[in-house]
Design an enzyme around this catalytic site. Structure first.
Site, PDB file in Angstrom:
ATOM      1  N   ASP A 209      10.542  -3.995   1.145  1.00 20.29           N
ATOM      2  CA  ASP A 209      11.026  -5.512   0.381  1.00 20.29           C
ATOM      3  C   ASP A 209      11.995  -5.774  -0.311  1.00 20.29           C
ATOM      4  O   ASP A 209      13.189  -5.932  -0.863  1.00 20.29           O
ATOM      5  CB  ASP A 209      10.102  -6.233  -0.740  1.00 20.29           C
ATOM      6  CG  ASP A 209       9.532  -5.152  -1.870  1.00 20.29           C
ATOM      7  OD1 ASP A 209       9.761  -4.384  -1.442  1.00 20.29           O
ATOM      8  OD2 ASP A 209       8.703  -6.022  -2.824  1.00 20.29           O
TER       9      ASP A 209
ATOM     10  N   LYS B  93      -1.224  -1.571  -5.151  1.00 17.69           N
ATOM     11  CA  LYS B  93      -0.911  -3.209  -5.796  1.00 17.69           C
ATOM     12  C   LYS B  93      -2.270  -3.281  -5.497  1.00 17.69           C
ATOM     13  O   LYS B  93      -1.931  -4.199  -5.577  1.00 17.69           O
ATOM     14  CB  LYS B  93       0.003  -3.699  -5.207  1.00 17.69           C
ATOM     15  CG  LYS B  93       1.525  -3.657  -5.583  1.00 17.69           C
ATOM     16  CD  LYS B  93       2.241  -4.393  -5.579  1.00 17.69           C
ATOM     17  CE  LYS B  93       2.847  -4.182  -3.255  1.00 17.69           C
ATOM     18  NZ  LYS B  93       3.806  -4.646  -2.992  1.00 17.69           N
TER      19      LYS B  93
END
Ligand code: GLC
Length: 443
Positions: A192, A156
């Site tokens: 997550d 990311k």
């Protein structure tokens, strides 16, 4: 010079290369399941299938916990009071935005900023502690137990040096110690997706998959521990959550020239192929590359690329979503939205932009649905048991029409069995779930 006559055929071609037929999606499903098996066996493949050393909660977990949620645009700290009865807990949270410098310098800069933020949050709490804290770290981590794990590699766009290969709990503890914060004990570490699944399962016992569709994308699911053919060390439980790192899936995906260009210019070329087709960090950029190509061929904007599409990475997925919000045949709403971004567009330009947005996000929603179906049907092909996937992330929660298209594709793929898989949105799941994990692991 503008060449609008060639625009329609060019848009047709663009739609064609971005449309994934049902039969291709079925290929994706088969390849994905094969990669799952390889990953569990420790054979080379694109799915890491990482053990997480945790199984689902009972729903009776109770008490106050802290959760630190790191890995998207914002860092969040949450005080969660788990009620112990499968109902939504009370939250008290604060967040701050990490700067470019925080995520791209080094470990001490990154974790120092986080520790200072935690310190400020604690000052506002009536209770001095001690606090048990669960830590959601939304990157691939090689865990050896529930409270330690080394970063395998950044994704990311994060690049902070000296963190890959290190135990991120240790880095956080050091930063907390340097700030004189002794009231916090980091009792667990999770991805997550795992957090989202644990939050979803706290509320709904059918939940056995966690899925993030946000800046990045990834899934985890519940697997029989005996299915691991690769060594996973000591773990007594019969089931374990597996973090697939599914954004790295890279088989049966037909990459367009735009995908290849985006990949080559990314911080991690050759990696995260599925994530680069699906997640929020990349949809805007994919669309921008297509638009720049059409403009370069003289088909849009009179052959002159508007400033807003000039810089790589600057055209965000939120904007694509806003473009798709206007369904009107004239695309008047798109034009006025474009105007606020300094783009003067004619009706043809505006409609073409919307076509590009629809094609890019449509492919993403279909792929996201296919890998989800692949995951759930690996161990229960006929969907004999009820399954629910806990889903969180900005793309899923906020992108115009994304959720609907994803659900439609799930129905297309599962047909009469579609009722066996529910998609449960779990807002803030990754933070709330870290508290559930902290509770399970400090039991
Ligand atoms: C990236 C990370 C992964 C995370 C996902 C969603 O794919 O590698 O760990 O779960 O983004 O945030």
């Amino acid at each position: 010079m503008s060449n609008p006559i060639a625009l329609e055929p060019a848009l047709d071609r663009m739609r064609k290369i971005l449309t994934i037929s049902e039969s291709r999606l079925r290929n994706v499903i088969l390849s994905f399941q094969e990669e799952m098996r390889r990953g569990l066996a420790g054979e080379p493949g694109s799915l890491k299938m990482l053990p997480t050393y945790i199984d689902l909660p009972t729903g009776r977990e109770k008490g106050p916990f802290l959760a630190l949620d790191l890995g998207g645009t914002n860092v969040r700290i949450i005080r969660v009071d788990l009620p112990g009865d499968r109902t939504v807990p009370r939250f008290l949270s604060d967040h701050f935005r990490l700067s470019r410098r925080d995520i791209s310098t080094d470990g001490p800069v990154l974790f120092g900023a986080i520790a200072r933020f935690i310190g400020r949050f604690l000052q506002g709490q009536g209770r001095t502690g001690p606090w048990n804290m669960g830590f959601t770290f939304s990157f691939a981590i090689r865990q050896s137990s529930i409270d330690r794990g080394e970063l395998i590699g950044w994704t990311k766009g994060w690049t902070a040096e000296g963190v890959v290969g290190r135990d991120v709990v240790d880095l956080l503890n050091r930063a907390l110690a340097a700030e004189g914060i002794a009231a916090v004990k980091v009792v667990s570490l999770n991805n997550d997706t795992t957090g989202t699944l644990m939050a979803g399962a706290y509320l709904d016992p059918d939940c056995d998959v966690g899925c993030i569709l946000g800046t990045g994308t990834n899934m985890c699911y519940r697997e029989r521990t005996s299915s691991f053919r690769k060594p996973i060390g000591h773990y007594p439980g019969e089931f374990m959550i597996v973090n697939m790192e599914s954004g790295n899936f890279d088989a049966a995906l037909l990459r367009t020239p735009y995908d290849a260009l985006l990949d080559a210019r990314s911080e991690n070329p050759g990696l995260q192929a599925e994530e680069k087709m699906v997640s929020g960090k990349y949809l805007g950029e994919t669309a921008r590359l297509i638009i720049a190509d059409l403009v370069g061929r003289g088909m849009l904007f009179g052959g002159r690329l508007p400033e807003a599409f000039a810089a790589p990475g600057e055209f965000g997925s939120e904007r694509l979503s806003e473009i798709e919000e206007d369904p009107s045949p004239t695309a008047e709403g798109v034009r006025s939205r474009l105007k606020t971004w300094g783009i003067e567009a004619g009706g043809v330009d505006a409609r073409a932009l919307r076509e590009v947005a629809r094609a890019v996000s449509g492919r993403a929603a279909r792929l996201a649905a296919a890998v989800l179906v692949a995951c759930v049907t690996k161990n229960d092909p006929a969907l004999e048991r009820a399954h629910a996937a806990a889903v969180d992330g900005s793309l899923y929660q906020k992108y115009s029409g994304f959720r609907g298209r994803m659900e439609e594709t799930v129905r297309e793929l599962l047909g009469a069995r579609a009722g066996g898989l529910r998609l449960n949105p779990v807002p803030d799941g990754s933070g709330f779930g870290a508290a559930v994990i902290a509770a399970v692991s400090s039991r």
